[in-house]
Design an enzyme around this catalytic site. Sequence first.
Site, mmCIF file in Angstrom:
data_model
loop_
_atom_site.group_PDB
_atom_site.id
_atom_site.type_symbol
_atom_site.label_atom_id
_atom_site.label_comp_id
_atom_site.label_asym_id
_atom_site.label_seq_id
_atom_site.Cartn_x
_atom_site.Cartn_y
_atom_site.Cartn_z
ATOM 1 N NE ARG A 8 -3.569 0.176 2.674
ATOM 2 C CZ ARG A 8 -4.282 0.408 3.768
ATOM 3 N NH1 ARG A 8 -4.296 -0.466 4.752
ATOM 4 N NH2 ARG A 8 -4.990 1.522 3.870
ATOM 5 C CG HIS A 9 -1.173 4.794 -0.330
ATOM 6 N ND1 HIS A 9 -1.437 5.381 0.888
ATOM 7 C CD2 HIS A 9 -2.344 4.272 -0.759
ATOM 8 C CE1 HIS A 9 -2.715 5.242 1.164
ATOM 9 N NE2 HIS A 9 -3.304 4.568 0.186
ATOM 10 C CG ASN A 15 -4.337 6.125 4.777
ATOM 11 O OD1 ASN A 15 -3.266 5.974 4.173
ATOM 12 N ND2 ASN A 15 -5.474 5.616 4.336
ATOM 13 N NE ARG A 67 -4.918 6.962 -1.310
ATOM 14 C CZ ARG A 67 -5.961 7.373 -2.042
ATOM 15 N NH1 ARG A 67 -5.950 8.534 -2.639
ATOM 16 N NH2 ARG A 67 -7.022 6.582 -2.186
ATOM 17 C CD GLU A 101 -8.887 1.464 -2.443
ATOM 18 O OE1 GLU A 101 -8.997 0.616 -3.359
ATOM 19 O OE2 GLU A 101 -8.572 1.159 -1.281
ATOM 20 C CG HIS A 167 -5.017 2.738 -3.763
ATOM 21 N ND1 HIS A 167 -4.860 3.951 -3.166
ATOM 22 C CD2 HIS A 167 -4.630 2.898 -5.052
ATOM 23 C CE1 HIS A 167 -4.415 4.832 -4.046
ATOM 24 N NE2 HIS A 167 -4.266 4.213 -5.211
HETATM 25 O O1 F6P Z 1 -9.253 3.736 3.945
HETATM 26 C C1 F6P Z 1 -8.383 3.495 2.892
HETATM 27 C C2 F6P Z 1 -9.120 2.919 1.719
HETATM 28 O O2 F6P Z 1 -8.184 2.638 0.712
HETATM 29 C C3 F6P Z 1 -10.255 3.808 1.163
HETATM 30 O O3 F6P Z 1 -9.824 4.766 0.224
HETATM 31 C C4 F6P Z 1 -11.184 2.785 0.574
HETATM 32 O O4 F6P Z 1 -12.481 3.257 0.371
HETATM 33 C C5 F6P Z 1 -11.097 1.700 1.606
HETATM 34 O O5 F6P Z 1 -9.771 1.692 2.074
HETATM 35 C C6 F6P Z 1 -11.461 0.320 1.086
HETATM 36 O O6 F6P Z 1 -11.608 -0.536 2.200
HETATM 37 P P1 F6P Z 1 -13.055 -1.040 2.636
HETATM 38 O O7 F6P Z 1 -13.572 -1.768 1.431
HETATM 39 O O8 F6P Z 1 -12.763 -1.946 3.796
HETATM 40 O O9 F6P Z 1 -13.897 0.140 2.994
#
Ligand code: F6P
Length: 215
Positions: A8-9, A15, A67, A101, A167
């Site tokens: 991941r970044h 975050n 990122r 992402e 991501h």
């Molecule tokens: O929080 C970091 C992230 O990469 C968000 O940008 C993204 O929406 C999320 O994680 C994805 O994870 P989850 O599907 O568990 O919400």
Amino acid sequence: PHTVYMSRHGQSEYNKIGRIGGDSDITKDGQEYAKALGKYTFEVIQGNSEGLGKPVKCRLWTSSLRRTVQTARYIPRPVLHDKDGSTWKQMDGRRMHGLDEIFAGICDGMTYQEISERYPDEFVLRKENKLSYRYPRGESYLDVISRLDPLVQEIESYREPLLIVGHQGVLRLIYAYLVGRPREEAPSLSIPLNTVIKLDLLTEGVRETRTELLT
Ligand code: F6P
């Protein structure tokens, strides 16, 4: 390739404050991780710590978001190929790169707490079926699977090691695919920050090593 490295970044501003999506910069800690990842790439992936002749050529993929690009900043050449946006597609008026992402649509930029208060029904629906739930005007994990498909095919055709700086959501899917975990499990897999996941793709199966670079 025989080996795929994924990370991941480094920690992003979002975050740090618990917001999802967006396109924020990495924090000071994120910068530290970027430097550590540069060093890891030089020493481990490119094999320079062994002092044996030529450095290994690897490939590097990032998404189009700040990122991941910032996190890859210290990765030394030679890199054979930077993934450059050949997989752009149109998503609700936005251009999206294949490795970007999962896009949370109307919830982009919110905290989970804010989503649960503002869109309680959506919040519950997503909890009930994270794989197929599609954010209004955004994506589902299934949508991301289909945009990743050509990229995953490409991974399989490579001979050189590949490093993906990506991501959480996207890496869960690529990881699940490579190690052969069912896609229903993918949205809840753990892909922590500050960690390189090394997958050796062997004929007898996949060997996995996780290395935390910042402790
Ligand atoms: O929080 C970091 C992230 O990469 C968000 O940008 C993204 O929406 C999320 O994680 C994805 O994870 P989850 O599907 O568990 O919400």
